[in-house]
Write an enzyme that holds these catalytic residues in place. Structure first.
Site, PDB file in Angstrom:
ATOM      1  N   HIS A 153       0.826  -1.221   0.000  1.00 43.13           N
ATOM      2  CA  HIS A 153       0.000   0.000   0.000  1.00 43.13           C
ATOM      3  C   HIS A 153       0.854   1.263   0.000  1.00 43.13           C
ATOM      4  O   HIS A 153       0.364   2.356   0.271  1.00 43.13           O
ATOM      5  CB  HIS A 153      -1.007  -0.007   1.157  1.00 43.13           C
ATOM      6  CG  HIS A 153      -2.117  -0.998   0.945  1.00 43.13           C
ATOM      7  ND1 HIS A 153      -3.348  -0.642   0.471  1.00 43.13           N
ATOM      8  CD2 HIS A 153      -2.158  -2.340   1.093  1.00 43.13           C
ATOM      9  CE1 HIS A 153      -4.125  -1.724   0.366  1.00 43.13           C
ATOM     10  NE2 HIS A 153      -3.409  -2.780   0.730  1.00 43.13           N
ATOM     11  N   SER A 207     -12.121 -15.831 -23.746  1.00 42.19           N
ATOM     12  CA  SER A 207     -11.189 -16.411 -22.786  1.00 42.19           C
ATOM     13  C   SER A 207     -11.462 -17.893 -22.631  1.00 42.19           C
ATOM     14  O   SER A 207     -12.527 -18.385 -23.018  1.00 42.19           O
ATOM     15  CB  SER A 207     -11.294 -15.708 -21.438  1.00 42.19           C
ATOM     16  OG  SER A 207     -12.252 -16.359 -20.635  1.00 42.19           O
ATOM     17  N   GLY A 212      -8.181 -13.390  -7.661  1.00 42.84           N
ATOM     18  CA  GLY A 212      -8.572 -13.059  -6.294  1.00 42.84           C
ATOM     19  C   GLY A 212      -7.627 -13.587  -5.237  1.00 42.84           C
ATOM     20  O   GLY A 212      -7.926 -13.541  -4.048  1.00 42.84           O
ATOM     21  N   SER A 231      -3.659 -11.092 -10.735  1.00 46.43           N
ATOM     22  CA  SER A 231      -4.193 -11.701 -11.953  1.00 46.43           C
ATOM     23  C   SER A 231      -4.637 -10.618 -12.935  1.00 46.43           C
ATOM     24  O   SER A 231      -4.484 -10.775 -14.151  1.00 46.43           O
ATOM     25  CB  SER A 231      -5.358 -12.625 -11.617  1.00 46.43           C
ATOM     26  OG  SER A 231      -6.365 -11.916 -10.920  1.00 46.43           O
ATOM     27  N   GLU A 261      -6.699   0.135 -15.549  1.00 51.56           N
ATOM     28  CA  GLU A 261      -7.266  -0.372 -14.296  1.00 51.56           C
ATOM     29  C   GLU A 261      -7.997   0.723 -13.513  1.00 51.56           C
ATOM     30  O   GLU A 261      -9.066   0.499 -12.958  1.00 51.56           O
ATOM     31  CB  GLU A 261      -6.152  -0.978 -13.436  1.00 51.56           C
ATOM     32  CG  GLU A 261      -6.675  -1.575 -12.163  1.00 51.56           C
ATOM     33  CD  GLU A 261      -5.938  -2.823 -11.717  1.00 51.56           C
ATOM     34  OE1 GLU A 261      -5.344  -3.510 -12.557  1.00 51.56           O
ATOM     35  OE2 GLU A 261      -5.963  -3.092 -10.513  1.00 51.56           O
ATOM     36  N   ASP A 266       1.663  -3.559  -9.295  1.00 52.11           N
ATOM     37  CA  ASP A 266       1.443  -4.823  -9.982  1.00 52.11           C
ATOM     38  C   ASP A 266       1.906  -4.748 -11.436  1.00 52.11           C
ATOM     39  O   ASP A 266       2.563  -5.656 -11.944  1.00 52.11           O
ATOM     40  CB  ASP A 266      -0.046  -5.197  -9.948  1.00 52.11           C
ATOM     41  CG  ASP A 266      -0.614  -5.167  -8.533  1.00 52.11           C
ATOM     42  OD1 ASP A 266       0.167  -5.190  -7.580  1.00 52.11           O
ATOM     43  OD2 ASP A 266      -1.856  -5.104  -8.410  1.00 52.11           O
ATOM     44  N   TYR A 319     -10.136  -1.389   0.278  1.00 48.75           N
ATOM     45  CA  TYR A 319      -8.978  -0.805  -0.430  1.00 48.75           C
ATOM     46  C   TYR A 319      -9.222   0.691  -0.648  1.00 48.75           C
ATOM     47  O   TYR A 319      -8.370   1.526  -0.369  1.00 48.75           O
ATOM     48  CB  TYR A 319      -8.775  -1.528  -1.770  1.00 48.75           C
ATOM     49  CG  TYR A 319      -7.478  -1.155  -2.463  1.00 48.75           C
ATOM     50  CD1 TYR A 319      -6.352  -1.954  -2.352  1.00 48.75           C
ATOM     51  CD2 TYR A 319      -7.381   0.010  -3.217  1.00 48.75           C
ATOM     52  CE1 TYR A 319      -5.151  -1.610  -2.981  1.00 48.75           C
ATOM     53  CE2 TYR A 319      -6.203   0.364  -3.847  1.00 48.75           C
ATOM     54  CZ  TYR A 319      -5.093  -0.452  -3.731  1.00 48.75           C
ATOM     55  OH  TYR A 319      -3.912  -0.091  -4.355  1.00 48.75           O
TER      56      TYR A 319
HETATM   57  C1  GLA Z   1      -3.059  -4.199  -4.946  1.00 46.47           C
HETATM   58  C2  GLA Z   1      -2.954  -2.998  -5.869  1.00 46.47           C
HETATM   59  C3  GLA Z   1      -1.524  -2.429  -5.855  1.00 46.47           C
HETATM   60  C4  GLA Z   1      -1.043  -2.205  -4.420  1.00 46.47           C
HETATM   61  C5  GLA Z   1      -1.300  -3.434  -3.565  1.00 46.47           C
HETATM   62  C6  GLA Z   1      -0.967  -3.190  -2.126  1.00 46.47           C
HETATM   63  O1  GLA Z   1      -2.301  -5.257  -5.460  1.00 46.47           O
HETATM   64  O2  GLA Z   1      -3.290  -3.350  -7.180  1.00 46.47           O
HETATM   65  O3  GLA Z   1      -1.487  -1.239  -6.595  1.00 46.47           O
HETATM   66  O4  GLA Z   1      -1.628  -1.060  -3.865  1.00 46.47           O
HETATM   67  O5  GLA Z   1      -2.631  -3.870  -3.638  1.00 46.47           O
HETATM   68  O6  GLA Z   1       0.392  -2.999  -1.945  1.00 46.47           O
END
Ligand code: GLA
Length: 387
Positions: A36, A69, A129, A134, A167, A179, A231
């Site tokens: 985070h 898919s 998940g 993913s 995203e 990610d 989140y």
């Molecule tokens: C998810 C989000 C990332 C990051 C993490 C926590 O994976 O997609 O951008 O914030 O949570 O580190």
């Protein structure tokens, strides 16, 4: 690295009646530490895992994107490219997964980079998940494909930005660049030290085998989603913390600033900000240890990160806590939840000789609690996205 599913090219031909122009793939990730921190302009240290998303893609002249898919039961989604937007009815209901692909096409189009038509068949090994990115794997596989097929020649950092826009602005999940950076920029055998302020990266050696260590992923099989809920609330708490402390981002807050100014924050925001401040320091400490060849010494920092997420950021779950506590009890050097939290996976750094017994202890603990059995397996740092 997971092998290209041999049937994907044949399945593409069967569905679309023509050969794909190629197959591109991109990995999921484990975040070793730095959770985070990305949307707070901070530090993180992810690596790419062997599980990947694959896309077989063909450029067409149809004016449409046709997205299919291999997921059981998923039909295909067909949308017009000239009016492509997140509200297209093709993405409602069962077509929701297709937003991750279409969002990337849309983010390229924002830059004037378009294909007259596109057909995509997606296959992914990255569990959905499980906190292993993913969605970024899918986005990044499509991004490298479109970049090649359109002859756009964008560099990887620009592709990170494109996937991030897909995203955030198309799918609507308020996530950071962790990610996508891992999926596009990671290298086999290394961790990716990521500075989200200037987006610079550096490969850091992470040779587990040379130290007779394994990194276990413990997928609790409690799934999560980041478009909503916890989140989003955490992002909001960080923004509140910035405003109260008068900083542009929490990255600017040192441990000393925090000690001096924490009294300005309400108790909950104080805990959220403390996690970010201490987590940034832990990432830097882990990187220093890895640079010094002291991989076996990072365990306590991983565990401290988990405690901070459990108590201060409050994003752990009973399953993640049991996975971490049991791993430590059974001899892991360090353990923590990884990814966004509220479910998903934990990781544990374990001497290779103990890997089986640690896994068995965790499985038994889940059984005792009456939970579904976790999926436990080891991962090594794998290669980033490519053709
Ligand atoms: C998810 C989000 C990332 C990051 C993490 C926590 O994976 O997609 O951008 O914030 O949570 O580190």
């Amino acid at each position: 690295m997971s092998a290209v599913p041999t049937s994907l090219a044949a399945e593409f031909r069967g569905r679309f009646g023509a050969d794909a122009d190629g197959i591109w793939s991109a990995p999921g990730r484990v975040n070793l530490i730095g959770e985070h921190t990305d949307y707070n302009a901070g530090f993180a240290l992810p690596f790419a895992i062997p599980a990947r998303a694959f896309v077989a893609v063909r450029a067409t002249e149809s004016g449409e994107a046709v997205l299919a898919s291999t997921f059981a039961g998923a039909g295909s989604v067909r949308v017009r490219l000239d009016e492509l937007g997140p509200e297209d009815p093709g993405f409602s209901g069962d077509g929701g997964w297709a937003r991750y692909l279409a969002g990337v096409v849309w983010a390229f189009a924002r830059r004037g980079i378009t294909l007259p038509g596109i057909e995509v068949l997606l296959h992914s090994d990255v569990p959905v998940g499980a906190g292993l990115s993913s969605s970024a794997a899918v986005e990044c596989a499509v991004a490298v494909a479109v970049n090649d097929l359109a002859g756009a020649g964008l560099d990887r950092s620009e592709l990170v930005q494109i996937c991030h826009e897909a995203e955030n602005d198309f799918v609507g999940a308020p996530t950071g660049i962790l990610d996508q950076s891992a999926s596009l920029l990671a290298s086999a055998g290394s961790g990716l030290f990521l500075d989200c302020l200037d987006r610079s990266t550096r490969q850091v050696p992470l040779d587990l085998e040379a130290r007779s260590l394994v990194l276990l992923v413990i997928d609790t099989r409690v799934t999560h989603a980041h478009e909503s809920g916890g989140y989003r609330d955490r992002v909001a708490s960080c923004r509140l913390g910035e405003r109260v402390l008068g900083v542009g981002s929490l990255r600017e807050v040192t441990a000393r600033d925090f000690a001096e100014r924490a009294h300005l924050l309400d108790p909950e925001t104080l805990r959220r900000v403390r996690h970010i401040v201490t987590e940034n320091a832990r990432v830097q400490d882990v990187v220093s240890l890895l640079d010094a060849g002291r991989l076996e010494d990072i365990g306590p920092l991983l565990t401290a990160s988990h405690v901070s997420m459990r108590d201060d950021y409050e994003i752990s779950s009973p399953e993640l806590d049991v996975a971490v506590d049991t791993a430590l009890d059974a001899g892991a050097l360090g353990a923590r939840m990884t990814g966004g939290g509220f479910g998903g996976s934990a990781i544990a750094l374990v001497p290779a000789a103990l890997a089986e017994s640690v896994s068995a202890r965790i499985t038994a603990a889940f059984e005792d609690a009456g939970w579904v059995p976790p999926h436990i397996y080891s991962v090594v740092p794998a290669a980033g996205a490519g053709r």
